[in-house]
Design a protein around this motif. Structure first.
Motif, PDB file in Angstrom:
ATOM      1  N   ALA A 261      19.716  91.984  40.214  1.00  0.00           N
ATOM      2  CA  ALA A 261      19.529  90.537  39.606  1.00  0.00           C
ATOM      3  C   ALA A 261      18.288  89.741  40.229  1.00  0.00           C
ATOM      4  O   ALA A 261      17.585  88.892  39.785  1.00  0.00           O
ATOM      5  N   LEU A 262      17.927  90.086  41.605  1.00  0.00           N
ATOM      6  CA  LEU A 262      16.758  89.864  42.342  1.00  0.00           C
ATOM      7  C   LEU A 262      15.672  90.126  41.615  1.00  0.00           C
ATOM      8  O   LEU A 262      14.731  89.500  41.235  1.00  0.00           O
TER       9      LEU A 262
ATOM     10  N   ALA B 203      14.697  88.292  38.426  1.00  0.00           N
ATOM     11  CA  ALA B 203      14.716  86.786  38.614  1.00  0.00           C
ATOM     12  C   ALA B 203      13.212  86.478  39.665  1.00  0.00           C
ATOM     13  O   ALA B 203      12.630  85.109  39.314  1.00  0.00           O
ATOM     14  N   ALA B 204      12.804  87.541  40.551  1.00  0.00           N
ATOM     15  CA  ALA B 204      11.761  87.184  41.253  1.00  0.00           C
ATOM     16  C   ALA B 204      10.690  88.023  41.312  1.00  0.00           C
ATOM     17  O   ALA B 204      10.908  89.346  41.164  1.00  0.00           O
TER      18      ALA B 204
ATOM     19  N   ALA C  19      13.872  80.546  49.020  1.00  0.00           N
ATOM     20  CA  ALA C  19      14.958  80.551  48.361  1.00  0.00           C
ATOM     21  C   ALA C  19      15.689  81.721  48.818  1.00  0.00           C
ATOM     22  O   ALA C  19      17.069  81.827  49.234  1.00  0.00           O
ATOM     23  N   VAL C  20      15.311  82.930  48.907  1.00  0.00           N
ATOM     24  CA  VAL C  20      15.866  84.109  49.268  1.00  0.00           C
ATOM     25  C   VAL C  20      16.307  84.141  50.855  1.00  0.00           C
ATOM     26  O   VAL C  20      17.526  84.498  51.172  1.00  0.00           O
TER      27      VAL C  20
ATOM     28  N   ARG D  88      22.797  81.483  54.145  1.00  0.00           N
ATOM     29  CA  ARG D  88      23.893  80.895  53.918  1.00  0.00           C
ATOM     30  C   ARG D  88      25.115  82.100  54.018  1.00  0.00           C
ATOM     31  O   ARG D  88      26.219  81.889  54.487  1.00  0.00           O
ATOM     32  N   VAL D  89      24.697  83.058  53.429  1.00  0.00           N
ATOM     33  CA  VAL D  89      25.565  84.367  53.146  1.00  0.00           C
ATOM     34  C   VAL D  89      26.022  84.778  54.581  1.00  0.00           C
ATOM     35  O   VAL D  89      26.971  84.990  54.902  1.00  0.00           O
TER      36      VAL D  89
ATOM     37  N   LYS E  50      19.063  81.618  50.925  1.00  0.00           N
ATOM     38  CA  LYS E  50      20.516  82.336  50.467  1.00  0.00           C
ATOM     39  C   LYS E  50      21.137  83.337  51.657  1.00  0.00           C
ATOM     40  O   LYS E  50      22.192  83.242  51.718  1.00  0.00           O
TER      41      LYS E  50
END
Lengths: 214, 218, 220
Positions: free
Chosen positions: A77-78, A81-82, A2-3, A9-10, A6
């Motif tokens: 936030a990372l 969450a992980a 997922a990282v 995408r960024v 992401k």
């Protein structure tokens, strides 16, 4: 996973890292091509140049991946969450993708601009792949260290060079052999690169939590 | 899932500057725990230690679910954090942000559920806008959604009403009231009105002001 | 105190003996006398760097700031002795091979060591928080150490060496007689003592600095 997605995408939306990485590499190469007049007498010099360009491009373009998260405050936030290992894996994959896509453009340009030919293309690609995987591994874990220090831009190259030296020496030698068409020692070099990549990756996963968590 | 947070003899110092020491509290299921105190008293630091983002100088925090103490990694997964130090991704839309964190947490992601959550925090109609275009109040609302997304048993709110309008403050009140029924709220704030939500209140730092001593100015 | 005086006399005796008592070496001539200083300096450098790595590992496991201080002091002393070994080596190289520097494998690896610990100190000076500095520099020291076996393997394959071999007995290009061996091992012992002495002083100084710093902050 997922990282990595992401980040891609960024990156696709902003193109900060990739455009800087690519332009830096192209600038260095054109400079070299200009100054040597398009011909290199020795494929050993060419091999060294290729890896020097790749090394400094990685140093210029890759440290952002962690510094950005720390500076913008998204690192917290990372962290919530992980697991650290998930973050490391994602960043490593992203770095590797970035370096491969750089090499895809840079290497053909290199052969054209410096009038080199490669006599063992298959082996050359294998050496390139192993070398880039190691380069991505070292720059990922050191970028995480540098993101927590001051003077980020300068520190990255200073910290990376001694750690990357075994990789660079081996890759340059093997690349030279591939360009010149000598199979001698290439297999041993590849084994060495493979072991180096494995050791660095294993150590990264073992030590990353100490870097990532405060 | 009966959750409980136990804080034992907790202390934090930066260098030799002592922020707080000897904090011992047990926060039971169904309580709102409010941390008050002036700027620099260590509210945010205390909350970060509870989340496991910062190591304490002494003492320990343990979070248990049904009597089993969680490891540091498990603990983070049980906490939803809203904090001024925690930002989401500017380059992604509100929905993409939620999708990313859902996947990172290993949760199944359904766009409908995420839309409902965004509507709950008052972001209906802004789901596909990039965060870069959000005002600070809208960002704060998305941060609330980020914290609630995995339905954590523990909600840690650092200045939850920062930048919010009147309607937003009522949203925070509602979130706190709902969470009290489902678990624990730990909240840091300066607002006397918000402190009043607390079933238990911890005040950090010096109490009130004395007068400045007569300096050499005169 | 007594240890300090004994150490001073011991090392002075080693210096005198290296010029007076032992004869010049077979194979290396008068310049070979430098071995009495060069090899122990290199040995201490390796020992000190090894201690720095061990203490770094220890710090990550036990999280005690005193281990970080030990790692730092070891790395500093290692760098001092490493510089001494580099300079004495270059001087001998000029006398024996005509060049101060020719990227002999030993010279290459010593430069890598200096670069690693240069980077280590650059990293330390760019992190303000004590705990974070200790953690990150420990991780870096371990990464740097991991590359050593690779270098040991790679460098001799890339560069050809002319360096006199102390370890490989079959092909050795010179021999030490009994007198020289006595002086050599005395020097090794003396250097090790010197290192221990310096290490203690530096560690005490670091502790005092740390205490003064924390006390200053209390009074602020």
């Amino acid at each position: 996973m997922a990282v990595c997605r992401k980040d891609l995408r960024v990156e696709f939306r902003t193109r900060y890292a990739y455009s800087a990485l690519l332009m830096f590499a192209v600038t260095v190469m054109v400079t070299v091509s200009f100054t040597v007049g398009g011909f290199l007498p020795d494929s050993g010099v060419a091999a060294a140049l290729l890896w020097i360009i790749l090394f400094f491009s990685a140093m210029a373009g890759l440290p952002r991946i962690f510094a950005q998260e720390e500076e913008k405050g998204t690192a917290a936030a990372l962290r919530m969450a992980a697991a650290p290992e998930t973050v490391l894996m994602g960043k490593y994959m992203y770095n590797a993708v970035l370096l491969f896509s750089l090499a895809v453009l840079l290497v053909p340009l290199f052969f054209v601009l410096l009038n080199q030919s490669v006599l063992l293309p298959g082996l050359f690609l294998a050496v390139l792949l192993l070398g880039l995987l190691g380069l991505a591994a070292v720059s990922t874990v050191l970028a995480a260290i540098v993101a927590k220090a001051e003077a980020k831009g300068l520190l990255m190259a200073v910290l990376s060079f001694p750690v990357l030296l075994p990789l660079l020496l081996t890759a340059v030698k093997a690349t030279h052999n591939c360009l010149a068409g000598s199979r001698e020692g290439v297999a041993a070099s590849m084994l060495l690169l493979f072991c180096y990549d494995g050791v660095i990756l294993a150590a990264s996963f073992l030590l990353f939590a100490y870097i990532w968590d405060d | 899932m009966l959750t409980r947070v136990e804080i034992k003899n907790l202390a934090k110092a930066y260098g030799q500057r002592r922020l707080f020491s000897n904090i011992s509290v047990t926060i039971e299921y169904g309580t709102v725990f409010a941390v008050a105190g002036p700027n620099g008293a260590g509210k945010t630091t205390l909350l970060r230690i509870i989340c496991g983002l910062l190591p304490p100088s002494a003492g320990e925090v343990s979070v248990s679910v049904d009597g089993r103490v969680l490891s540091a990694g498990e603990r983070r997964a049980k906490i939803g954090l809203v904090s001024p130090d925690l930002e989401l991704y500017n380059e992604l839309s509100a929905l993409e942000n939620l999708e990313f964190f859902a996947r990172l947490r290993g949760l199944p992601f359904s766009p409908e559920e995420a839309r409902d959550l965004l509507a709950y925090v008052g972001l209906k109609g802004r789901e596909n806008d990039l965060l870069a275009a959000f005002s600070s109040g809208l960002r704060q609302r998305l941060k609330l959604a980020y914290a609630l997304q995995h339905r954590p048993p523990i909600l840690v709110l650092d200045e939850p009403a920062a930048n919010l309008d009147g309607e937003g403050v009522r949203l925070v009140e509602n979130i706190i009231a709902c969470q009290r029924k489902r678990g624990i709220v730990i909240m840091a704030t300066n607002e006397p009105g918000e402190v009043a939500y607390g079933d238990r209140i911890l005040t950090l730092g010096p109490q009130g002001h004395g007068c400045l001593p007569q300096g050499s100015a005169r | 105190m007594a240890a300090k005086i004994i150490l001073g006399i011991w090392l002075a005796a080693v210096i005198i003996a290296s010029f007076v008592y032992m004869s010049s070496t077979q194979g290396l001539g008068e310049t070979g006398r430098i071995i009495i200083y060069h090899v122990p300096a290199a040995w201490i450098a390796v020992l000190a760097y090894l201690m720095a790595t061990v203490n770094s590992l220890g710090y990550l496991r036990r999280h005690a700031i005193r281990l970080d201080r030990k790692a730092k002091v070891s790395a500093e002393l290692g760098t001092v002795f490493c510089l001494l070994a580099t300079v004495t080596g270059a001087i001998w190289s000029k006398a024996a091979w005509g060049l101060y520097w020719n990227w002999d494998p030993r010279q290459t690896s010593i430069v890598v060591l200096l670069l690693v610990y240069g980077a280590y100190f650059a990293l330390r000076s760019s992190i303000a928080d004590e705990d974070r500095r200790a953690r990150l520099s420990a991780v870096y020291a371990i990464f740097a150490f991991l590359t050593v076996p690779f270098l040991v393997f790679i460098v001799p394959r890339v560069y050809f060496s002319l360096h006199p071999d102390l370890i490989n007995i079959k092909e050795r290009s010179f021999a030490m007689d009994r007198k020289m061996l006595v002086v050599f091992f005395s020097s090794l012992l003396g250097f090790t003592g010197l290192y221990a002495w310096l290490y203690n002083i530096r560690l005490r100084l670091e502790k005092l600095l740390h205490r003064a710093e924390t006390r200053g902050e209390k009074h602020r």
